[in-house]
Design an enzyme around this catalytic site. Structure first.
Site, PDB file in Angstrom:
ATOM      1  CE1 TYR A  51      -3.118  -2.958   0.315  1.00 20.12           C
ATOM      2  CE2 TYR A  51      -3.452  -2.441   2.624  1.00 20.12           C
ATOM      3  CZ  TYR A  51      -3.727  -3.221   1.529  1.00 20.12           C
ATOM      4  OH  TYR A  51      -4.629  -4.265   1.630  1.00 20.12           O
ATOM      5  CB  VAL A 200     -20.368  -1.833   1.721  1.00 19.22           C
ATOM      6  CG1 VAL A 200     -20.776  -2.003   3.164  1.00 19.22           C
ATOM      7  CG2 VAL A 200     -19.006  -1.157   1.625  1.00 19.22           C
ATOM      8  CB  ALA A 201     -20.502  -4.627  -3.194  1.00 12.95           C
ATOM      9  CE  LYS A 202     -15.166  -2.504  -7.309  1.00  9.75           C
ATOM     10  NZ  LYS A 202     -15.051  -2.628  -8.782  1.00  9.75           N
ATOM     11  N   GLY A 203     -19.636   0.315  -2.108  1.00  4.25           N
ATOM     12  CA  GLY A 203     -20.720   1.225  -1.760  1.00  4.25           C
ATOM     13  C   GLY A 203     -22.065   0.824  -2.318  1.00  4.25           C
ATOM     14  CG  LEU A 205     -24.076  -4.652  -1.113  1.00  5.53           C
ATOM     15  CD1 LEU A 205     -23.277  -5.886  -0.705  1.00  5.53           C
ATOM     16  CD2 LEU A 205     -25.543  -5.016  -1.338  1.00  5.53           C
ATOM     17  CE  LYS A 208     -23.941   9.328   0.506  1.00  8.63           C
ATOM     18  NZ  LYS A 208     -22.756  10.207   0.295  1.00  8.63           N
TER      19      LYS A 208
END
Length: 306
Positions: A51, A200-203, A205, A208
């Site tokens: 990273y 949350v699958a890139k948001g 889930l 928003k």
């Protein structure tokens, strides 16, 4: 915050944990995020030597200097930066793993890692040599335990059979239910814990959900078409409303339901996100609600790495 035991180890990690990849390189801001997370009860922090070309480990090390005894610290190894500074290549050799731990420990300003993970893994690796590297580091006291970060069933099976891993980090969410096919049960049977990333699958889930599906899912996601993603997001939104909770809560509680799970590893790039993550409910879902979530989404099987 509640904790769960990692495999057969003596590590007990918070059910919501912090994946540090997204904290950025603004040192002052990043340290604020890490301190806030710890102050809110998160105790497991997951970084990697890759990273920001090691900068992430340096920042994490500075943040927890003086706080080290109160956290569980994990890093990863295997993606070797090229000598020219551009890109990286895979190296799971014993020599590299043993040499790289010293660099990571120096950056992290600590004498040991609680968990050291192979950052991938292939069937072409000399798996026994890789295992021997981690066992050597464990004997030397440089790491307490080791695991792998992999979504490949064939690789995971080999480490289950041949090593003393205590954990596997893998992508797992309502929209990526591939681990449910075989892997989660196999790990639970062998008392090996799962750290779930991408829950949350890139948001898509998140609260928003529809907005994020339009942004991130326009080309589909795994076997989902864009239209299927939109339909699922609307059903999830309505279900969350009916249950007087959030889509994010439902998504995280879903993946934590399986007995193999130790923690949902969540990223954050703002104080607001840290606070939202730490406030997530981790209560067990009622069986009927769990079944409804499975009906809204669909099981997916692995096409490769079987």
């Amino acid at each position: 915050m509640r904790t769960r035991r990692v495999g057969t180890s003596d590590l007990h990690v918070s059910e919501i944990s912090f994946g540090t990849m997204s904290i950025g390189t603004d040192e002052q801001q990043a340290i604020k995020l890490l301190h806030e997370a710890q102050d809110l009860g998160i105790n497991y922090f997951d970084t990697a030597d890759l990273y920001d070309q090691g900068r992430n480990e340096e920042i994490v090390g500075k943040a927890f200097k003086g706080r080290r005894d109160n956290i569980i610290l994990a890093s990863k190894v295997g993606n070797r930066l090229n000598a020219d500074g551009h890109g990286w290549h895979w190296d799971a050799s014993k020599d590299y793993i043993i040499s790289q731990i010293k660099t990571s420990l120096q950056r992290l300003q600590t004498d040991y890692l609680d968990l050291y993970q192979l950052h991938g893994g292939t069937m072409e690796d000399n798996i026994d040599e890789t295992i021997d590297a981690f066992e050597t580091l464990k004997k030397e006291g440089l790491i307490r335990y080791y695991g792998i970060s992999s979504i490949r069933p064939n690789v995971i099976r080999e480490y289950v059979k041949r090593s003393n891993i205590v954990s596997v980090m893998m992508q797992y969410s309502l929209l990526d239910r591939r681990p449910e096919e075989q892997t989660l049960d196999l790990l639970a049977e062998n008392q090996i814990s799962v750290f779930a990333r991408g829950s949350v699958a890139k948001g898509m889930l998140s609260d928003k959900t529809t907005e994020k599906v339009k942004q991130k899912g326009s080309d589909g996601h795994l076997t989902y078409t864009y239209e299927e993603l939109l339909a699922a997001s609307e059903k999830l939104r309505l279900l969350a409303k009916n249950e007087q909770t959030s889509v994010t809560d439902l998504a995280v509680r879903y993946i934590l339901q399986h007995p193999a799970l130790a923690s949902a590893v969540m990223g954050a790039s703002s104080l607001e996100q840290v606070k939202q993550n730490a406030a997530l409910t981790t209560d067990r879902l009622p069986d009927d609600l769990y079944a409804q979530l499975q009906q809204i989404t669909k099981p997916i099987t692995y096409d490769n790495h079987r």
